[in-house]
Write an enzyme that holds these catalytic residues in place. Sequence first.
Site, PDB file in Angstrom:
ATOM      1  CG  HIS A 118      -1.447   1.348   1.592  1.00 65.02           C
ATOM      2  ND1 HIS A 118      -0.913   2.114   2.620  1.00 65.02           N
ATOM      3  CD2 HIS A 118      -2.452   2.075   1.050  1.00 65.02           C
ATOM      4  CE1 HIS A 118      -1.585   3.258   2.692  1.00 65.02           C
ATOM      5  NE2 HIS A 118      -2.510   3.265   1.754  1.00 65.02           N
ATOM      6  CB  VAL A 177       2.098  10.636  -1.809  1.00 64.81           C
ATOM      7  CG1 VAL A 177       3.286   9.840  -1.297  1.00 64.81           C
ATOM      8  CG2 VAL A 177       1.790  10.268  -3.253  1.00 64.81           C
ATOM      9  N   GLY A 199     -17.244  10.859  -1.304  1.00 63.36           N
ATOM     10  CA  GLY A 199     -16.374  10.481  -2.412  1.00 63.36           C
ATOM     11  C   GLY A 199     -16.923   9.351  -3.260  1.00 63.36           C
TER      12      GLY A 199
END
Length: 306
Positions: A109, A112, A262
Amino acid sequence: MNIEDKTNQIADFFSELHKNLHSKIGPYEDSNFFIEDEWKKENLGSGTSIVVDQGNFFDKAGINFSKISGDSLPASSVGSMDNSTKMPFFATGVSVVFHPKNPNIPTAHLNVRYFCTFKDGQIFEEWFGGGFDLTPYILFGEDCVNWHKSAKKACDSINENLYTDFKKNCDEYFFIKHRKEHRGIGGIFYEKHKAETLDHGLKLSQNVCEAFTNSYIEIINKRKDLGFEERDKEFQKFRRGRYVEFNLVYDRGTLFGLQTGGRIESILMSLPNDVAWRYKFDESLTEKEKNLYKFIKNPKDWIDGS
């Protein structure tokens, strides 16, 4: 440079990181299995999700890029920056999860990201977050050492004090409290990192992506042709269950995505397809599995050996 130009430039930087990750990992999977979705969501933002669903090499893989904004940060960020959580925000970043079929290759995983909040038409605060961690099913000590050495190198190029703090953060964060065990053997993790300059923050993000990609490709090349037994696949599915538990119960990135409204397919792309929950399965582990559990229960300093 006005604010819109600045945030667009930062988003373009992360978009390039996203494309580079895809180009480096892409050759390991049949191109026919890549699903590439360009998406837009009203009053939120846009992004690109590149997903493998039941491929030849990956059971599941996702390489996501997003650029979003909103009136205020969600509850998962409350307390992170005090009053700034009530301000309009902008966020962009890359999120990656790989679940290979071969249990000799770990799940990996990476994340950033860049955040900023606005006040009176100006950027009020800005910070970076991210890191990467490794979830092996069959332990190869040299892979773990190299993984952490790559993480340290990525941090040292910015500040030699970062790795120690970021490794500790990772060990503490990727901890499944109700199981009293860690998700894997760790790596680095940082949140609300105030970089000395914007360029330092972007460079750290780039270094982290490159360290992740290079060290994971090294693991893939070493382990992809190794054979395995049915028991190894059973254990892999069992441990993937713990991965799912962490992501759905504790992961702040998942909560952030859900609380901002989202794109659900992108948020939950990290969940593996081939997964199992077994009753008391870990009460009769093999010696190979017990060896892994030593480090799942008690994090190790992989570089210094303690």
